[in-house]
Design a protein around this motif. Structure first.
Motif, PDB file in Angstrom:
ATOM      1  N   ILE A 179       0.838  -1.206   0.000  1.00  0.00           N
ATOM      2  CA  ILE A 179       0.000   0.000   0.000  1.00  0.00           C
ATOM      3  C   ILE A 179       0.875   1.260   0.000  1.00  0.00           C
ATOM      4  N   GLY A 180       1.929   1.256   0.795  1.00  0.00           N
ATOM      5  CA  GLY A 180       2.838   2.405   0.842  1.00  0.00           C
ATOM      6  C   GLY A 180       3.512   2.660  -0.496  1.00  0.00           C
ATOM      7  N   ALA A 181       3.990   1.589  -1.144  1.00  0.00           N
ATOM      8  CA  ALA A 181       4.658   1.730  -2.444  1.00  0.00           C
ATOM      9  C   ALA A 181       3.671   2.181  -3.515  1.00  0.00           C
ATOM     10  N   LEU A 182       2.479   1.623  -3.499  1.00  0.00           N
ATOM     11  CA  LEU A 182       1.463   2.002  -4.483  1.00  0.00           C
ATOM     12  C   LEU A 182       1.081   3.474  -4.331  1.00  0.00           C
ATOM     13  N   CYS A 183       0.849   3.905  -3.088  1.00  0.00           N
ATOM     14  CA  CYS A 183       0.533   5.322  -2.841  1.00  0.00           C
ATOM     15  C   CYS A 183       1.687   6.220  -3.253  1.00  0.00           C
ATOM     16  N   GLY A 184       2.911   5.800  -2.935  1.00  0.00           N
ATOM     17  CA  GLY A 184       4.088   6.570  -3.321  1.00  0.00           C
ATOM     18  C   GLY A 184       4.216   6.710  -4.826  1.00  0.00           C
ATOM     19  N   LEU A 185       3.984   5.620  -5.547  1.00  0.00           N
ATOM     20  CA  LEU A 185       4.061   5.664  -7.013  1.00  0.00           C
ATOM     21  C   LEU A 185       3.001   6.594  -7.601  1.00  0.00           C
ATOM     22  N   ILE A 186       1.795   6.539  -7.059  1.00  0.00           N
ATOM     23  CA  ILE A 186       0.713   7.391  -7.565  1.00  0.00           C
ATOM     24  C   ILE A 186       1.014   8.860  -7.280  1.00  0.00           C
ATOM     25  N   ILE A 187       1.376   9.158  -6.030  1.00  0.00           N
ATOM     26  CA  ILE A 187       1.626  10.545  -5.631  1.00  0.00           C
ATOM     27  C   ILE A 187       2.856  11.116  -6.339  1.00  0.00           C
ATOM     28  N   LEU A 188       3.878  10.293  -6.512  1.00  0.00           N
ATOM     29  CA  LEU A 188       5.139  10.779  -7.089  1.00  0.00           C
ATOM     30  C   LEU A 188       5.231  10.590  -8.604  1.00  0.00           C
ATOM     31  N   SER A 189       4.167  10.141  -9.241  1.00  0.00           N
ATOM     32  CA  SER A 189       4.225   9.917 -10.693  1.00  0.00           C
ATOM     33  C   SER A 189       4.612  11.174 -11.478  1.00  0.00           C
ATOM     34  N   PRO A 190       4.177  12.382 -11.096  1.00  0.00           N
ATOM     35  CA  PRO A 190       4.664  13.562 -11.822  1.00  0.00           C
ATOM     36  C   PRO A 190       6.188  13.744 -11.700  1.00  0.00           C
ATOM     37  N   VAL A 191       6.735  13.417 -10.537  1.00  0.00           N
ATOM     38  CA  VAL A 191       8.189  13.511 -10.340  1.00  0.00           C
ATOM     39  C   VAL A 191       8.893  12.496 -11.246  1.00  0.00           C
ATOM     40  N   PHE A 192       8.347  11.274 -11.313  1.00  0.00           N
ATOM     41  CA  PHE A 192       8.910  10.244 -12.191  1.00  0.00           C
ATOM     42  C   PHE A 192       8.944  10.752 -13.632  1.00  0.00           C
ATOM     43  N   LEU A 193       7.843  11.336 -14.079  1.00  0.00           N
ATOM     44  CA  LEU A 193       7.736  11.830 -15.454  1.00  0.00           C
ATOM     45  C   LEU A 193       8.751  12.935 -15.725  1.00  0.00           C
TER      46      LEU A 193
ATOM     47  N   LEU B  41      13.866   6.590  -6.049  1.00  0.00           N
ATOM     48  CA  LEU B  41      12.410   6.455  -6.146  1.00  0.00           C
ATOM     49  C   LEU B  41      11.931   5.243  -6.948  1.00  0.00           C
ATOM     50  N   PRO B  42      12.585   4.858  -8.049  1.00  0.00           N
ATOM     51  CA  PRO B  42      12.107   3.674  -8.771  1.00  0.00           C
ATOM     52  C   PRO B  42      12.112   2.392  -7.934  1.00  0.00           C
ATOM     53  N   GLN B  43      12.779   2.404  -6.796  1.00  0.00           N
ATOM     54  CA  GLN B  43      12.771   1.231  -5.925  1.00  0.00           C
ATOM     55  C   GLN B  43      11.380   0.968  -5.354  1.00  0.00           C
ATOM     56  N   LEU B  44      10.485   1.944  -5.477  1.00  0.00           N
ATOM     57  CA  LEU B  44       9.093   1.704  -5.082  1.00  0.00           C
ATOM     58  C   LEU B  44       8.494   0.566  -5.903  1.00  0.00           C
ATOM     59  N   VAL B  45       8.934   0.432  -7.144  1.00  0.00           N
ATOM     60  CA  VAL B  45       8.476  -0.679  -7.986  1.00  0.00           C
ATOM     61  C   VAL B  45       9.006  -1.994  -7.424  1.00  0.00           C
ATOM     62  N   ASN B  46      10.270  -2.008  -6.974  1.00  0.00           N
ATOM     63  CA  ASN B  46      10.825  -3.208  -6.342  1.00  0.00           C
ATOM     64  C   ASN B  46      10.042  -3.581  -5.086  1.00  0.00           C
ATOM     65  N   ILE B  47       9.626  -2.583  -4.332  1.00  0.00           N
ATOM     66  CA  ILE B  47       8.835  -2.821  -3.121  1.00  0.00           C
ATOM     67  C   ILE B  47       7.473  -3.369  -3.499  1.00  0.00           C
ATOM     68  N   LEU B  48       6.856  -2.786  -4.522  1.00  0.00           N
ATOM     69  CA  LEU B  48       5.552  -3.237  -4.998  1.00  0.00           C
ATOM     70  C   LEU B  48       5.608  -4.705  -5.438  1.00  0.00           C
ATOM     71  N   LYS B  49       6.715  -5.093  -6.084  1.00  0.00           N
ATOM     72  CA  LYS B  49       6.888  -6.466  -6.560  1.00  0.00           C
ATOM     73  C   LYS B  49       7.256  -7.435  -5.441  1.00  0.00           C
ATOM     74  N   GLY B  50       7.568  -6.916  -4.256  1.00  0.00           N
ATOM     75  CA  GLY B  50       7.912  -7.774  -3.127  1.00  0.00           C
ATOM     76  C   GLY B  50       9.392  -8.137  -3.062  1.00  0.00           C
ATOM     77  N   GLU B  51      10.225  -7.495  -3.850  1.00  0.00           N
ATOM     78  CA  GLU B  51      11.659  -7.779  -3.859  1.00  0.00           C
ATOM     79  C   GLU B  51      12.389  -7.039  -2.748  1.00  0.00           C
ATOM     80  N   MET B  52      11.784  -5.965  -2.264  1.00  0.00           N
ATOM     81  CA  MET B  52      12.357  -5.160  -1.189  1.00  0.00           C
ATOM     82  C   MET B  52      11.234  -4.788  -0.227  1.00  0.00           C
ATOM     83  N   ALA B  53      11.606  -4.186   0.881  1.00  0.00           N
ATOM     84  CA  ALA B  53      10.629  -3.684   1.843  1.00  0.00           C
ATOM     85  C   ALA B  53      10.910  -2.209   2.102  1.00  0.00           C
ATOM     86  N   ILE B  54       9.894  -1.496   2.563  1.00  0.00           N
ATOM     87  CA  ILE B  54      10.079  -0.080   2.884  1.00  0.00           C
ATOM     88  C   ILE B  54      11.112   0.059   3.997  1.00  0.00           C
TER      89      ILE B  54
END
Length: 152
Positions: free
Chosen positions: A32-46, A117-130
């Motif tokens: 949930i934390g990674a998903l929220c982070g990805l959504i909120i920070l998507s403009p920064v990613f872009l 920040l792209p490590q949020l994707v790794n967290i979402l995939k379960g490869e890492m933890a917050i």
């Protein structure tokens, strides 16, 4: 007022116990934390992706092999902060003049840890933890003693 601090401390302690002793709950919190982070920070990613691609052609995301849970390798993702012409087989600190390879935007994203920040994707995939151990580089993992010490 002291009683309120004691109650708050107990609540925080119980929350930490639940998070660290219950892997399912911890995974849900991470997801949930990674998903929220990805959504909120998507403009920064872009914006960062556009700035990297504008300054130097090539992918905006850099992947590096790291050792994860049960000593399994995974691709850790980061924003690329160095030019594509950088030697890939030499660590940054061992380069003759590393500043010549760092992108202008790369210095900024490193300074503010935006490259992580792209490590949020790794967290979402379960490869890492917050919250958890820092993953060792995969090439280091060839030494068995390092894997035993740092991989969980």
């Amino acid at each position: 007022m002291t009683a309120l601090y004691i109650i708050a401390g107990i609540i925080v302690f119980l929350a930490l116990v639940i998070i660290f002793w219950n892997p399912v709950f911890k995974r849900v919190v991470d997801f949930i934390g990674a998903l929220c982070g990805l959504i909120i920070l998507s403009p920064v990613f872009l914006i960062v992706t556009i700035l990297i691609k504008k300054e130097d052609p090539g992918p905006a995301i850099f992947r590096q092999q790291r050792v994860g849970k049960n000593k399994k390798l995974f691709s850790l993702m980061k924003f690329r902060s160095m030019k594509m012409s950088t030697p890939h087989d030499v660590p940054t600190h061992m380069l003759e003049n590393p500043e010549q390879y760092i992108l202008k935007i790369g210095a900024t994203i490193r300074k503010y840890s935006i490259d992580e920040l792209p490590q949020l994707v790794n967290i979402l995939k379960g490869e890492m933890a917050i919250i958890g151990e820092r993953r060792i580089i995969g090439t280091t993992a060839k030494k068995p003693y390092v894997v035993r010490l740092f991989a969980f």
